[in-house]
Design an enzyme around this catalytic site. Structure first.
Site, PDB file in Angstrom:
ATOM      1  N   HIS A 252       9.335  -3.602   3.407  1.00 29.00           N
ATOM      2  CA  HIS A 252       9.023  -3.808   1.983  1.00 29.00           C
ATOM      3  C   HIS A 252      10.310  -4.063   1.197  1.00 29.00           C
ATOM      4  O   HIS A 252      10.349  -4.906   0.303  1.00 29.00           O
ATOM      5  CB  HIS A 252       8.340  -2.567   1.393  1.00 29.00           C
ATOM      6  CG  HIS A 252       7.012  -2.255   2.006  1.00 29.00           C
ATOM      7  ND1 HIS A 252       6.785  -1.108   2.716  1.00 29.00           N
ATOM      8  CD2 HIS A 252       5.835  -2.939   2.002  1.00 29.00           C
ATOM      9  CE1 HIS A 252       5.521  -1.080   3.119  1.00 29.00           C
ATOM     10  NE2 HIS A 252       4.927  -2.185   2.710  1.00 29.00           N
TER      11      HIS A 252
ATOM     12  N   GLN B 189      -2.749 -12.406   7.986  1.00 28.31           N
ATOM     13  CA  GLN B 189      -2.900 -12.118   6.554  1.00 28.31           C
ATOM     14  C   GLN B 189      -2.171 -13.172   5.712  1.00 28.31           C
ATOM     15  O   GLN B 189      -2.672 -13.625   4.679  1.00 28.31           O
ATOM     16  CB  GLN B 189      -2.359 -10.719   6.253  1.00 28.31           C
ATOM     17  CG  GLN B 189      -2.271 -10.386   4.769  1.00 28.31           C
ATOM     18  CD  GLN B 189      -1.947  -8.927   4.507  1.00 28.31           C
ATOM     19  OE1 GLN B 189      -2.819  -8.092   4.542  1.00 28.31           O
ATOM     20  NE2 GLN B 189      -0.699  -8.607   4.225  1.00 28.31           N
TER      21      GLN B 189
ATOM     22  N   ARG C 257       2.485   2.370   9.684  1.00 28.31           N
ATOM     23  CA  ARG C 257       1.728   3.110  10.713  1.00 28.31           C
ATOM     24  C   ARG C 257       2.619   3.612  11.846  1.00 28.31           C
ATOM     25  O   ARG C 257       2.174   4.436  12.638  1.00 28.31           O
ATOM     26  CB  ARG C 257       0.592   2.247  11.261  1.00 28.31           C
ATOM     27  CG  ARG C 257      -0.534   2.074  10.247  1.00 28.31           C
ATOM     28  CD  ARG C 257      -1.782   1.466  10.859  1.00 28.31           C
ATOM     29  NE  ARG C 257      -2.920   1.575   9.962  1.00 28.31           N
ATOM     30  CZ  ARG C 257      -3.325   0.620   9.127  1.00 28.31           C
ATOM     31  NH1 ARG C 257      -2.671  -0.518   9.046  1.00 28.31           N
ATOM     32  NH2 ARG C 257      -4.368   0.823   8.343  1.00 28.31           N
TER      33      ARG C 257
ATOM     34  N   MET D  42       0.850  -1.192   0.000  1.00 24.71           N
ATOM     35  CA  MET D  42       0.000   0.000   0.000  1.00 24.71           C
ATOM     36  C   MET D  42       0.889   1.246   0.000  1.00 24.71           C
ATOM     37  O   MET D  42       0.464   2.328   0.404  1.00 24.71           O
ATOM     38  CB  MET D  42      -0.931   0.001   1.207  1.00 24.71           C
ATOM     39  CG  MET D  42      -1.893  -1.188   1.174  1.00 24.71           C
ATOM     40  SD  MET D  42      -3.455  -0.859   1.988  1.00 24.71           S
ATOM     41  CE  MET D  42      -2.922  -0.560   3.646  1.00 24.71           C
TER      42      MET D  42
END
Ligand code: PAF
Length: 282
Positions: free
Chosen positions: A37, A153, A187, A30
């Site tokens: 990442h 997830q 976040r 995202m």
């Protein structure tokens, strides 16, 4: 590195002859890319001929009261990082391109999504499984790279790949951590300096649980109490759950054996953080 924003251009890129051979590795994101990442991209780069990254803040996986509007967006920095990591294709569709008017299909994984994050965020996993399925259909990767930080997830996506007979593998990659153990996450940017210090307590509690298991403690309540004590001493950190679960189906355990996962979620003000550790019971 090629950058594609439209579904049509992605289809024509994917149908190119040279992609018929060689492995395609895919890192869905995202955006607001960070070291977590980057580690997924590096792993994909090492093992695949072609590496695709998607940057798409998926509205479907945010609840009505969640942070979609203020979710960090940093496309230029993300593009630079992808280029430096040797990514071949960056797919970054605008929301109206990805979910055109009258879009009405959803993908849902049932039992694995009921507990933990699914309970705290009732529409979240349906949003994730819908976007991931669409991305898999478009990119048609051989391997997709996901971080262990979002353990539930990972299980949900694996189930989806299995149930839909997708001809690909999910590769679960280790969580990247800051020096105090805090799992790297987009976040984390929301944390104030004070909250940032407190945020390290979640991984500390998980490590406490892991160490208790490793030293032979088998009473789940005792282990849980030790973990909760670490968070309980601090009024700024609100514990949502700390649970010792079966690593395959996420059911809470009363007897520890094999590999277990310790799952945790806390809230600091309005910011939710999750983390986990896999522990092999000796
Ligand atoms: O883990 C994430 O960043 C998201 O849930 C994902 C897999 C990119 C789907 O939007």
């Amino acid at each position: 590195m090629r950058v594609i924003h439209s579904v049509r251009n992605l289809h024509s890129w994917r149908n190119k002859k040279e992609l018929l051979e060689g492995t395609i590795g895919f890192v869905p994101t995202m955006g607001a890319l960070h070291d977590g990442h980057l580690s997924l991209m590096q792993r994909a780069r090492k093992h695949c001929r072609t590496v695709v990254v998607s940057v798409f803040v998926n509205p479907l996986q945010f609840g009505e009261t969640e942070d979609l509007g203020r979710y960090p967006r940093s496309f230029h920095a993300d593009r630079r990082l992808c280029r430096e990591a040797g990514v071949d294709l960056l797919f970054a569709p605008p929301p109206e391109e990805f979910y055109p008017e009258n879009f009405q299909t959803t993908v849902r994984v049932n039992s694995l999504t009921q507990r933990w994050e699914g309970e705290a965020r009732p529409t979240h996993f349906q949003g994730v499984t819908t976007v991931v399925t669409k991305l898999f259909c478009l990119v048609r990767p051989h391997r997709a790279y996901f971080g262990q930080k979002d353990y539930q997830q990972c299980l949900v996506v694996n189930q989806l790949i299995h149930d839909l007979n997708l001809d690909m593998r999910m590769i679960r990659c280790p969580t990247v951590r800051e020096s105090d153990g805090l799992a790297v996450s987009s976040r984390n940017q929301y944390l104030s300096a004070h909250q940032r210090v407190q945020a390290g307590l979640l991984s500390k509690a998980l490590r406490q649980g892991r160490d208790a298991i490793r030293t032979g403690i088998r009473n789940v309540r005792t282990i849980q109490a030790r973990m909760e004590k670490i968070l309980g001493n601090n009024s700024d950190v609100h514990m949502e759950y700390l649970a010792i679960c079966d690593s395959k189906n996420l059911e809470p355990l009363t007897q520890l054996r094999g590999t277990v996962v310790i799952l945790g979620a806390v809230r600091l003000g309005t910011i939710r953080l999750i983390d986990n550790l896999l522990v092999r019971c000796p």
